[in-house]
Design a protein around this motif. Sequence first.
Motif, PDB file in Angstrom:
ATOM      1  N   ARG A  70       0.856  -1.187   0.000  1.00  0.00           N
ATOM      2  CA  ARG A  70       0.000   0.000   0.000  1.00  0.00           C
ATOM      3  C   ARG A  70       0.892   1.237   0.000  1.00  0.00           C
ATOM      4  O   ARG A  70       2.006   1.216   0.510  1.00  0.00           O
ATOM      5  CB  ARG A  70      -0.940   0.010   1.190  1.00  0.00           C
ATOM      6  N   LYS A  71       0.386   2.277  -0.616  1.00  0.00           N
ATOM      7  CA  LYS A  71       1.133   3.532  -0.673  1.00  0.00           C
ATOM      8  C   LYS A  71       1.170   4.141   0.727  1.00  0.00           C
ATOM      9  O   LYS A  71       0.152   4.221   1.408  1.00  0.00           O
ATOM     10  CB  LYS A  71       0.472   4.487  -1.654  1.00  0.00           C
ATOM     11  N   ALA A  81       4.300  -2.805   3.293  1.00  0.00           N
ATOM     12  CA  ALA A  81       3.478  -4.017   3.320  1.00  0.00           C
ATOM     13  C   ALA A  81       3.253  -4.411   4.774  1.00  0.00           C
ATOM     14  O   ALA A  81       4.163  -4.321   5.600  1.00  0.00           O
ATOM     15  CB  ALA A  81       4.169  -5.149   2.574  1.00  0.00           C
ATOM     16  N   ASP A  82       2.051  -4.824   5.069  1.00  0.00           N
ATOM     17  CA  ASP A  82       1.708  -5.272   6.415  1.00  0.00           C
ATOM     18  C   ASP A  82       1.778  -6.797   6.436  1.00  0.00           C
ATOM     19  O   ASP A  82       0.760  -7.481   6.470  1.00  0.00           O
ATOM     20  CB  ASP A  82       0.312  -4.789   6.796  1.00  0.00           C
ATOM     21  N   THR A  83       2.996  -7.340   6.394  1.00  0.00           N
ATOM     22  CA  THR A  83       3.164  -8.786   6.298  1.00  0.00           C
ATOM     23  C   THR A  83       3.318  -9.462   7.645  1.00  0.00           C
ATOM     24  O   THR A  83       2.878 -10.578   7.822  1.00  0.00           O
ATOM     25  CB  THR A  83       4.393  -9.131   5.445  1.00  0.00           C
ATOM     26  N   ALA A  84       3.968  -8.811   8.567  1.00  0.00           N
ATOM     27  CA  ALA A  84       4.200  -9.381   9.895  1.00  0.00           C
ATOM     28  C   ALA A  84       4.177  -8.245  10.905  1.00  0.00           C
ATOM     29  O   ALA A  84       4.640  -7.147  10.603  1.00  0.00           O
ATOM     30  CB  ALA A  84       5.535 -10.100   9.934  1.00  0.00           C
ATOM     31  N   VAL A  97       8.498  -4.298   9.004  1.00  0.00           N
ATOM     32  CA  VAL A  97       7.895  -3.335   8.079  1.00  0.00           C
ATOM     33  C   VAL A  97       8.720  -3.296   6.798  1.00  0.00           C
ATOM     34  O   VAL A  97       9.765  -2.657   6.746  1.00  0.00           O
ATOM     35  CB  VAL A  97       7.814  -1.919   8.704  1.00  0.00           C
ATOM     36  N   PRO A  98       8.259  -4.002   5.749  1.00  0.00           N
ATOM     37  CA  PRO A  98       8.943  -3.922   4.457  1.00  0.00           C
ATOM     38  C   PRO A  98       8.585  -2.609   3.757  1.00  0.00           C
ATOM     39  O   PRO A  98       7.429  -2.188   3.759  1.00  0.00           O
ATOM     40  CB  PRO A  98       8.393  -5.112   3.667  1.00  0.00           C
ATOM     41  N   VAL A  99       9.575  -1.977   3.156  1.00  0.00           N
ATOM     42  CA  VAL A  99       9.395  -0.685   2.491  1.00  0.00           C
ATOM     43  C   VAL A  99      10.059  -0.768   1.115  1.00  0.00           C
ATOM     44  O   VAL A  99      11.153  -1.306   0.985  1.00  0.00           O
ATOM     45  CB  VAL A  99      10.059   0.450   3.316  1.00  0.00           C
ATOM     46  N   ARG A 100       9.397  -0.227   0.085  1.00  0.00           N
ATOM     47  CA  ARG A 100       9.986  -0.228  -1.257  1.00  0.00           C
ATOM     48  C   ARG A 100       9.595   1.027  -2.016  1.00  0.00           C
ATOM     49  O   ARG A 100       8.657   1.739  -1.668  1.00  0.00           O
ATOM     50  CB  ARG A 100       9.581  -1.468  -2.037  1.00  0.00           C
ATOM     51  N   GLY A 159      13.465  -4.515  -5.102  1.00  0.00           N
ATOM     52  CA  GLY A 159      13.364  -5.135  -3.788  1.00  0.00           C
ATOM     53  C   GLY A 159      12.923  -4.162  -2.712  1.00  0.00           C
ATOM     54  O   GLY A 159      12.544  -3.022  -2.993  1.00  0.00           O
ATOM     55  N   ALA A 160      12.974  -4.640  -1.507  1.00  0.00           N
ATOM     56  CA  ALA A 160      12.499  -3.854  -0.371  1.00  0.00           C
ATOM     57  C   ALA A 160      13.539  -3.830   0.737  1.00  0.00           C
ATOM     58  O   ALA A 160      14.391  -4.717   0.834  1.00  0.00           O
ATOM     59  CB  ALA A 160      11.202  -4.459   0.162  1.00  0.00           C
ATOM     60  N   LEU A 161      13.465  -2.815   1.544  1.00  0.00           N
ATOM     61  CA  LEU A 161      14.213  -2.776   2.794  1.00  0.00           C
ATOM     62  C   LEU A 161      13.247  -3.239   3.872  1.00  0.00           C
ATOM     63  O   LEU A 161      12.083  -2.829   3.878  1.00  0.00           O
ATOM     64  CB  LEU A 161      14.684  -1.354   3.109  1.00  0.00           C
ATOM     65  N   VAL A 162      13.709  -4.076   4.778  1.00  0.00           N
ATOM     66  CA  VAL A 162      12.840  -4.581   5.835  1.00  0.00           C
ATOM     67  C   VAL A 162      13.376  -4.084   7.166  1.00  0.00           C
ATOM     68  O   VAL A 162      14.527  -4.341   7.520  1.00  0.00           O
ATOM     69  CB  VAL A 162      12.768  -6.119   5.816  1.00  0.00           C
ATOM     70  N   PHE A 163      12.531  -3.352   7.868  1.00  0.00           N
ATOM     71  CA  PHE A 163      12.893  -2.777   9.161  1.00  0.00           C
ATOM     72  C   PHE A 163      12.155  -3.486  10.283  1.00  0.00           C
ATOM     73  O   PHE A 163      11.030  -3.948  10.088  1.00  0.00           O
ATOM     74  CB  PHE A 163      12.517  -1.283   9.204  1.00  0.00           C
TER      75      PHE A 163
END
Length: 90
Positions: free
Chosen positions: A36-37, A52-55, A59-62, A70-74
């Motif tokens: 989601r934006k 993305a609200d995966t877990a 917090v994955p960000v792209r 790809g994404a950065l995952v924080f």
Amino acid sequence: MRCGTRHCRRPSHASSSCGCWRNTVRVTDLTDATWRKSSYSNPDGGACLEVADTAPSLVPVRDSKDPARGALVFRAGAWAAFVDGVKRGA
């Protein structure tokens, strides 16, 4: 041989005695993630950030303009601190 993490300078070991594991995030499969934006993105379509609200703990960000990169995952706590700093103008 080193333990495998970038920051650790200790020889390879089977346990996590050096604590370097605390600085890592496991690779997360984002294939089925619903993106989601971000509410902080540019409304005109310029600099857009997607999350993305995966877990609940990650917090994955792209970049929405180039999702194939790809994404950065924080960790959720680190992301919350970042957002709080942005809100305060820090």
